[in-house]
Design an enzyme around this catalytic site. Structure first.
Site, short mmCIF file in Angstrom:
data_model
loop_
_atom_site.label_atom_id
_atom_site.label_comp_id
_atom_site.label_asym_id
_atom_site.label_seq_id
_atom_site.Cartn_x
_atom_site.Cartn_y
_atom_site.Cartn_z
N GLN A 53 14.76 -8.92 -3.31
CA GLN A 53 13.43 -9.54 -3.17
C GLN A 53 13.07 -10.28 -4.47
O GLN A 53 12.56 -11.40 -4.43
CB GLN A 53 12.40 -8.45 -2.87
CG GLN A 53 10.96 -8.90 -2.93
CD GLN A 53 10.01 -7.86 -2.37
OE1 GLN A 53 9.90 -7.72 -1.17
NE2 GLN A 53 9.32 -7.13 -3.21
N LYS A 81 13.56 -2.03 -7.86
CA LYS A 81 14.17 -1.39 -6.68
C LYS A 81 14.43 -2.44 -5.59
O LYS A 81 15.42 -2.38 -4.89
CB LYS A 81 13.26 -0.28 -6.13
CG LYS A 81 13.93 0.47 -4.97
CD LYS A 81 13.11 1.61 -4.48
CE LYS A 81 11.97 1.18 -3.60
NZ LYS A 81 12.39 0.65 -2.29
N ASP A 82 13.51 -3.41 -5.51
CA ASP A 82 13.68 -4.49 -4.54
C ASP A 82 14.39 -5.66 -5.22
O ASP A 82 13.84 -6.75 -5.38
CB ASP A 82 12.30 -4.90 -3.99
CG ASP A 82 11.62 -3.75 -3.29
OD1 ASP A 82 12.23 -3.18 -2.38
OD2 ASP A 82 10.49 -3.40 -3.68
N LEU A 127 0.51 3.64 -2.23
CA LEU A 127 0.96 3.45 -3.61
C LEU A 127 1.57 4.72 -4.21
O LEU A 127 1.17 5.83 -3.87
CB LEU A 127 -0.22 2.99 -4.47
CG LEU A 127 -0.94 1.72 -3.97
CD1 LEU A 127 -2.08 1.37 -4.90
CD2 LEU A 127 0.02 0.55 -3.83
N HIS A 149 4.47 1.66 -8.13
CA HIS A 149 3.42 0.62 -8.10
C HIS A 149 2.54 0.73 -9.35
O HIS A 149 2.14 -0.28 -9.93
CB HIS A 149 2.52 0.80 -6.87
CG HIS A 149 3.22 0.60 -5.57
ND1 HIS A 149 3.41 1.62 -4.66
CD2 HIS A 149 3.78 -0.49 -5.02
CE1 HIS A 149 4.05 1.15 -3.61
NE2 HIS A 149 4.28 -0.13 -3.79
N GLY A 171 0.80 -1.22 0.00
CA GLY A 171 0.00 0.00 0.00
C GLY A 171 0.83 1.27 0.00
O GLY A 171 2.02 1.26 -0.27
O1 PAF Z 1 7.68 -5.18 -1.96
C1 PAF Z 1 6.74 -5.14 -1.13
O2 PAF Z 1 5.97 -4.20 -1.03
C2 PAF Z 1 6.56 -6.32 -0.19
O3 PAF Z 1 7.79 -6.85 0.21
C3 PAF Z 1 5.64 -7.43 -0.76
C4 PAF Z 1 6.25 -8.06 -1.99
C5 PAF Z 1 4.29 -6.85 -1.09
C6 PAF Z 1 5.46 -8.53 0.28
O4 PAF Z 1 4.86 -8.05 1.44
#
Ligand code: PAF
Length: 283
Positions: free
Chosen positions: A153, A149-150, A33, A37, A31
């Protein structure tokens, strides 16, 4: 656009889409956003028939001394942004819907989760992998969209999807930046005006190194030093590392591709991350 808060209702709605042969895209978010996003939403809308944006501030990816309680939230604004962007479903479950009582099963990522952010945020990627895996099981998307950016992840989630045989295409969308180069992040809203001015150094450092890389520099230490010079205005540099783009292990000179220069730094009390890919095709 529908806002759905339970897995049962989500499944009912998505079953209709599935039986109509529609391709479902998922944009997982916490969220608050921003345009980053919305770029993920745009990519999903271009590739899929139905776009689901999940909004869930996932407690298991925050450490005990991290910013779970102060993480920015504005659900009404998020809903409006999603509606305006043409999203079909906002999935906004409560914590109990995601983590039922006696919840105890986690996804444990391996080596990719250890360096960079993993070294400073123990358990973070375990929480991310767990919630992302759960979201995959709730939505059954065909395609999922994450922001570059992540970077770490993305690597952890890709590995998880391969290791657990999840039949999902994972798309990484380039980082969206403010005009002065600061990577968009929900956490930017915590920056004071003065901190916001200093935060621009993060992007500048990365771009300066990328420029030298393009000019032919392949020495890891030299590229790091170039970025570090720009980063003097941040309050605390947590890490600045040049890593192998696949394994995330520290890169060695002469630099081999793909590689990523990754940074985490505090400006005031706000922790910001960013990265630049060197020698990788743009995703
Ligand atoms: O990147 C994010 O906002 C969070 O790590 C995700 C992928 C929604 C998991 O909570």
């Amino acid at each position: 656009m529908q806002t759905i808060t339970t897995v049962a209702e989500l499944r009912r709605e998505l079953a209709k889409a599935c039986s109509a042969g529609k391709r479902v895209g998922l944009v997982p978010t916490m969220g608050y956003l921003h345009d980053g996003h919305l770029a993920l939403v745009e990519a999903s809308r271009a590739q899929c028939d139905v776009t689901v944006v999940s909004i869930f501030v996932n407690p298991t990816q925050f450490g005990p001394n991290e910013d779970l309680s102060s993480y920015p939230r504005d659900f009404v604004r998020d809903e409006k942004l999603c509606r305006d962007a043409g999203v079909e479903i906002v999935f906004a479950p409560g914590a109990q819907e995601v983590y039922p009582a006696q919840f105890e099963t986690f996804v444990e990522p391996g080596e990719l989760a250890k360096p960079l952010c993993g070294a400073f945020r123990p358990g973070h990627f375990r929480g991310v992998a767990t919630v992302v895996c759960k979201l995959f099981n709730m939505v059954h998307p065909d395609v999922v969209f994450f922001g570059q950016k992540d970077f770490q992840q993305c690597a952890v989630v890709r590995r998880m999807a391969t290791d657990l045989n999840l039949p999902i295409k994972i798309v990484t969308v380039p980082t969206v930046r403010e005009p002065d180069g600061l990577a968009m992040s929900s956490r930017n809203r915590h920056l004071s005006k003065e901190e916001r001015r200093r935060a621009v150094a993060i992007g500048r450092g990365l771009f300066a190194a990328a420029e030298e890389f393009r000019a032919g520099v392949r020495e890891v230490e030299k590229l790091i030093a170039i970025a570090e010079r720009q980063l003097e205005t941040v309050d605390r540099l947590q890490y600045l590392e040049l890593v192998d783009g696949d394994t995330l292990k520290r890169a060695e000179s002469p630099l081999r591709f793909p590689a990523a220069l990754c940074v985490a730094a505090y400006v005031g009390s706000t922790r910001l991350i960013d990265n630049v890919l060197l020698g990788l095709p743009t995703p």
